[in-house]
Design a protein around this motif. Sequence first.
Motif, short mmCIF file in Angstrom:
data_model
loop_
_atom_site.label_atom_id
_atom_site.label_comp_id
_atom_site.label_asym_id
_atom_site.label_seq_id
_atom_site.Cartn_x
_atom_site.Cartn_y
_atom_site.Cartn_z
N UNK A 197 0.85 -1.18 0.00
CA UNK A 197 0.00 0.00 0.00
C UNK A 197 0.89 1.23 0.00
N UNK A 198 0.82 2.00 -1.06
CA UNK A 198 1.52 3.28 -1.11
C UNK A 198 0.61 4.32 -0.46
N UNK A 199 1.00 4.82 0.69
CA UNK A 199 0.15 5.76 1.43
C UNK A 199 0.22 7.12 0.75
N UNK A 200 -0.89 7.63 0.25
CA UNK A 200 -0.86 8.92 -0.44
C UNK A 200 -0.42 10.04 0.51
N UNK A 201 0.20 11.05 -0.05
CA UNK A 201 0.71 12.15 0.77
C UNK A 201 -0.42 12.96 1.40
N UNK A 202 -1.64 12.84 0.87
CA UNK A 202 -2.74 13.64 1.41
C UNK A 202 -3.50 12.91 2.53
N UNK A 203 -3.15 11.68 2.83
CA UNK A 203 -3.85 10.97 3.90
C UNK A 203 -3.60 11.63 5.24
#
Length: 498
Positions: free
Chosen positions: A159-165
């Motif tokens: 899972x690539x955690x998005x920068x906006x999370x």
Amino acid sequence: MASDHIRRWESGAIAHAVTDPFGLGPVPWLRGSETYFDDTGHVVPWYVDAVPQQHTRGDARIPAPRTSPGGPRSADDVHRQIKGFTATGAVAPGEAIDFHITVDPPQEFAVDIYRIGHYAGDGAAKITTSPRLSGIVQPPPLTADRTVSCHHWWQSWRLQVPSHWSVGAYVAVLTTADGYRSHVPFTVRDDRPADLLLLLPDVTWQAYNLYPEDGHTGASLYHAWDEQGALLGEADAATTVSFDRPYAGAGLPLHVGHAYDVIRWAERYGYDLAYADARDLHAGRVDPTRYRGLIFPGHDEYWTGPMRRAAERARDHGTSLVFLSANTMYWQVELGASPSGTPDRLLTCRKRKGPGKPVLWREVDRPEQELIGIQYAGRVPEPRPLIVRNARHWLWEATGAHEGDEIPGLVAGEADRYFPRTALPAHDERILLAHSPYTDTGGTLRHQETSLYRAPSGAWVFASGTFAWSPALDRPGHVDPRIQRATANLLDRICKRD
């Protein structure tokens, strides 16, 4: 063996009785002493639900799984329909987190990612869903001296955690095509400034993890199994446990609900929160002096030396400390690297076994009271009222609490108190805000206390002294407005640096 004669240990899902972590709370609330003997003579963990209906003689007393008709079924540690864990600790937005998952029989599965929060009372929000993934049967866990590890499992999904999370506490919900479900908790942290840093007690969670809860292989720092599938006690338990394995049962740690109660309440009240795990505090990945306060939201019993030094440094720098449970910082532990060299994947606590000194903090001349202000006194067999003391203090302001008032059921699970013969921390102010009698399992009258002191740096250090404080913030059936307001009074003062 017939399905209606399955012993309790043969289903971790049944033992944990967790199938809907976002409804009435992700784990059962306190249910008496830590262990008890069931009808078959087996020792059963205290988190097993009692069975309301009567059974005929000879039948196994099996709690009904909490599933809705036709809904997903909880995976268990015997059949391993679907189980998983993450290969790293907390991650920051923009980083990747790897999941290692076993699926039996092999089939497609999907992962729904939820974030814990208030969310208009829902308790969590779905953030994303994975594509359909191909599941395989991973090799059996490896064991050595009761240490169980699945570090050799293949990676199943990244899972690539998005920068906006948003930073926070997350749960990955794993569901197979044929309707079995399990969970994997993880944390998204960031170095951004915030008023309060909430530290999830993942070290203590792992200490209690009995995976696989199969009557044969699994072990925690509390239990292991004998050849007949009965639970053994601490003398025969593991001394080292691994983070490279799923959590037992439905995949959520024991006591995780207490942390989630605090999160839901704090986000509802709009507090500015950053998040990290206890291992982040240990490894220096967070600078606790950057925050006005550190919140320890749930049962946080196992501390490394670096964790304690970081908390003491924060207090001495002016950062307040808020301990919302009891039995905090009781055992001194060590974190070590996995066989592959990944740091902080093995947790060791020798307790009374092997060479060297005992590892209770108070037995190495560093009692927890010197930081917390009170320390662990013992178990509370049945919930008792918390008796308000010093009701004119600002913590009780506008709560409606008066001197000697009883707050029902708020002293439960385990309790702390002030030990007069143990040194206190340096302080400019100090007060006890509750003094609550209870009778222990031996029939001896004891008491619980809630503590607050102000360090010379100006930092406040609060300790609730009971397991039941966190559920009183946001657990249905346990919410108490007096505790909600008292906690808000405390955090407001910390955030304003009063």
